[in-house]
Design a protein around this motif. Sequence first.
Motif, PDB file in Angstrom:
ATOM      1  N   TYR A 226     -10.717  -7.745  -2.272  1.00 38.85           N
ATOM      2  CA  TYR A 226     -10.706  -6.398  -1.707  1.00 38.85           C
ATOM      3  C   TYR A 226     -12.119  -5.827  -1.741  1.00 38.85           C
ATOM      4  O   TYR A 226     -12.988  -6.287  -1.028  1.00 38.85           O
ATOM      5  CB  TYR A 226      -9.695  -5.500  -2.433  1.00 38.85           C
ATOM      6  CG  TYR A 226      -9.338  -4.282  -1.604  1.00 38.85           C
ATOM      7  CD1 TYR A 226      -8.486  -4.398  -0.516  1.00 38.85           C
ATOM      8  CD2 TYR A 226      -9.880  -3.037  -1.889  1.00 38.85           C
ATOM      9  CE1 TYR A 226      -8.173  -3.300   0.280  1.00 38.85           C
ATOM     10  CE2 TYR A 226      -9.576  -1.933  -1.102  1.00 38.85           C
ATOM     11  CZ  TYR A 226      -8.724  -2.067  -0.024  1.00 38.85           C
ATOM     12  OH  TYR A 226      -8.420  -0.982   0.756  1.00 38.85           O
TER      13      TYR A 226
ATOM     14  N   VAL B 194      -7.268   1.546  -8.609  1.00 39.56           N
ATOM     15  CA  VAL B 194      -7.781   2.073  -7.346  1.00 39.56           C
ATOM     16  C   VAL B 194      -6.669   2.157  -6.301  1.00 39.56           C
ATOM     17  O   VAL B 194      -5.765   1.321  -6.266  1.00 39.56           O
ATOM     18  CB  VAL B 194      -8.924   1.182  -6.817  1.00 39.56           C
ATOM     19  CG1 VAL B 194      -9.670   1.882  -5.681  1.00 39.56           C
ATOM     20  CG2 VAL B 194      -9.894   0.827  -7.929  1.00 39.56           C
ATOM     21  N   TRP B 195      -6.760   3.168  -5.456  1.00 37.79           N
ATOM     22  CA  TRP B 195      -5.834   3.415  -4.353  1.00 37.79           C
ATOM     23  C   TRP B 195      -4.437   3.813  -4.827  1.00 37.79           C
ATOM     24  O   TRP B 195      -3.468   3.707  -4.071  1.00 37.79           O
ATOM     25  CB  TRP B 195      -5.754   2.218  -3.393  1.00 37.79           C
ATOM     26  CG  TRP B 195      -6.844   2.248  -2.367  1.00 37.79           C
ATOM     27  CD1 TRP B 195      -7.982   1.508  -2.363  1.00 37.79           C
ATOM     28  CD2 TRP B 195      -6.911   3.096  -1.214  1.00 37.79           C
ATOM     29  NE1 TRP B 195      -8.765   1.833  -1.279  1.00 37.79           N
ATOM     30  CE2 TRP B 195      -8.123   2.809  -0.553  1.00 37.79           C
ATOM     31  CE3 TRP B 195      -6.066   4.072  -0.677  1.00 37.79           C
ATOM     32  CZ2 TRP B 195      -8.517   3.452   0.612  1.00 37.79           C
ATOM     33  CZ3 TRP B 195      -6.446   4.711   0.480  1.00 37.79           C
ATOM     34  CH2 TRP B 195      -7.661   4.403   1.118  1.00 37.79           C
ATOM     35  N   LYS B 196      -4.317   4.301  -6.045  1.00 39.40           N
ATOM     36  CA  LYS B 196      -3.019   4.791  -6.513  1.00 39.40           C
ATOM     37  C   LYS B 196      -2.743   6.151  -5.869  1.00 39.40           C
ATOM     38  O   LYS B 196      -3.533   7.079  -5.994  1.00 39.40           O
ATOM     39  CB  LYS B 196      -3.001   4.925  -8.037  1.00 39.40           C
ATOM     40  CG  LYS B 196      -1.623   5.262  -8.598  1.00 39.40           C
ATOM     41  CD  LYS B 196      -1.693   5.644 -10.062  1.00 39.40           C
ATOM     42  CE  LYS B 196      -2.304   7.004 -10.239  1.00 39.40           C
ATOM     43  NZ  LYS B 196      -1.473   8.089  -9.630  1.00 39.40           N
ATOM     44  N   GLN B 197      -1.591   6.269  -5.193  1.00 37.11           N
ATOM     45  CA  GLN B 197      -1.237   7.522  -4.527  1.00 37.11           C
ATOM     46  C   GLN B 197       0.025   8.161  -5.100  1.00 37.11           C
ATOM     47  O   GLN B 197       0.206   9.372  -5.011  1.00 37.11           O
ATOM     48  CB  GLN B 197      -1.047   7.277  -3.024  1.00 37.11           C
ATOM     49  CG  GLN B 197      -2.308   6.731  -2.354  1.00 37.11           C
ATOM     50  CD  GLN B 197      -2.090   6.407  -0.897  1.00 37.11           C
ATOM     51  OE1 GLN B 197      -1.867   7.301  -0.082  1.00 37.11           O
ATOM     52  NE2 GLN B 197      -2.146   5.121  -0.568  1.00 37.11           N
TER      53      GLN B 197
ATOM     54  N   GLU C 120      -2.395  11.744  -7.232  1.00 39.77           N
ATOM     55  CA  GLU C 120      -2.967  10.797  -6.279  1.00 39.77           C
ATOM     56  C   GLU C 120      -4.438  10.592  -6.603  1.00 39.77           C
ATOM     57  O   GLU C 120      -5.157  11.541  -6.923  1.00 39.77           O
ATOM     58  CB  GLU C 120      -2.820  11.340  -4.860  1.00 39.77           C
ATOM     59  CG  GLU C 120      -3.461  10.473  -3.793  1.00 39.77           C
ATOM     60  CD  GLU C 120      -3.351  11.092  -2.410  1.00 39.77           C
ATOM     61  OE1 GLU C 120      -4.407  11.289  -1.774  1.00 39.77           O
ATOM     62  OE2 GLU C 120      -2.220  11.382  -1.982  1.00 39.77           O
TER      63      GLU C 120
ATOM     64  N   LYS D  45      -6.889   7.947  -4.733  1.00 41.48           N
ATOM     65  CA  LYS D  45      -7.231   6.806  -3.895  1.00 41.48           C
ATOM     66  C   LYS D  45      -8.601   6.231  -4.248  1.00 41.48           C
ATOM     67  O   LYS D  45      -8.831   5.026  -4.141  1.00 41.48           O
ATOM     68  CB  LYS D  45      -7.232   7.224  -2.421  1.00 41.48           C
ATOM     69  CG  LYS D  45      -5.892   7.664  -1.872  1.00 41.48           C
ATOM     70  CD  LYS D  45      -6.046   8.062  -0.407  1.00 41.48           C
ATOM     71  CE  LYS D  45      -4.745   8.579   0.175  1.00 41.48           C
ATOM     72  NZ  LYS D  45      -4.909   8.972   1.597  1.00 41.48           N
TER      73      LYS D  45
ATOM     74  N   SER E 156      -1.695  -0.652  -4.693  1.00 39.76           N
ATOM     75  CA  SER E 156      -2.916  -0.297  -5.410  1.00 39.76           C
ATOM     76  C   SER E 156      -3.435  -1.518  -6.157  1.00 39.76           C
ATOM     77  O   SER E 156      -2.793  -2.574  -6.191  1.00 39.76           O
ATOM     78  CB  SER E 156      -2.668   0.879  -6.367  1.00 39.76           C
ATOM     79  OG  SER E 156      -1.610   0.601  -7.261  1.00 39.76           O
TER      80      SER E 156
END
Length: 273
Positions: free
Chosen positions: A166, A208-211, A234, A236, A262
């Motif tokens: 990623y 990372v990218w946890k919403q 959130e 992100k 995530s």
Amino acid sequence: METPNILQAVPPRTQNAVLDLKTFAGNASSLEDPMWFLRAGQKCWLRGTGTARNGNPHAFIVYAARTITEAEVTAGVASPVLRSELNKLMDNTSITLTFSVATNGGSLANVTCPERVLLVKQAIAIIEERFVGQTTHTYTQGGIVDTPTMKVTFVSGPNRAGIVPYGNDQYYSGQSYVMCQNVPHSVPPQKHRFDFKHKLESIKFAWVWKQNPGQVTFYDEHHRVLAVHNYPEENKGGFWVEYSPPPGQVISSMEVTVEDYSFIDNFTMSYRL
């Protein structure tokens, strides 16, 4: 009167010198230098006191009622200080050594020398996990990623997880551990268990990218809960999860509960050698 010494402390024969356990193997070496009133046949004692890893006072005996020999009258009284006792002390705390002697030929000390205070630095290793060298692969519930520092198990939940490439910044290092792959909201959530290959005294990693809401539960070596960290907001852009257990306890594993697509990466961990 002379002050007792541990020969591995730096600078030598100095109050508040550093006794760094990383700099030598095995036991430490104590020495009480010769003094004019020491005689062969006298009894002597050397005691240590400090702070245990659980924060409580810790006292131990280096030697007790030891008989001074003719050679020690001129060379000084030397003895090992057991590493097993030093390992019990909390990192970055003081140890105090006290030498006493019965100059009157009795079995009770009647002279106590000045104390030596040293700063103990435990042998702590710092390791990282970046999932470097892990091949790209994802799997369903029951899948495992095994690295030199941890084993990650997809414990429960729908959809896929695993290792994918990623980003590459402060939170990512190319290959990352992905959860709820390509799923914006997983019902029920996924659960992932991280079993560490060392007994950790601290841990830090990126998420990372946890919403949607997420949770990290830390466990000790007996699988008792040490702490539960909830992350309802959130985030992100990424954030750091950090935890150090109370003194005397270690992190053996953790479980991550996640509801959305995530990534976890860039672990930094410490453990006692």
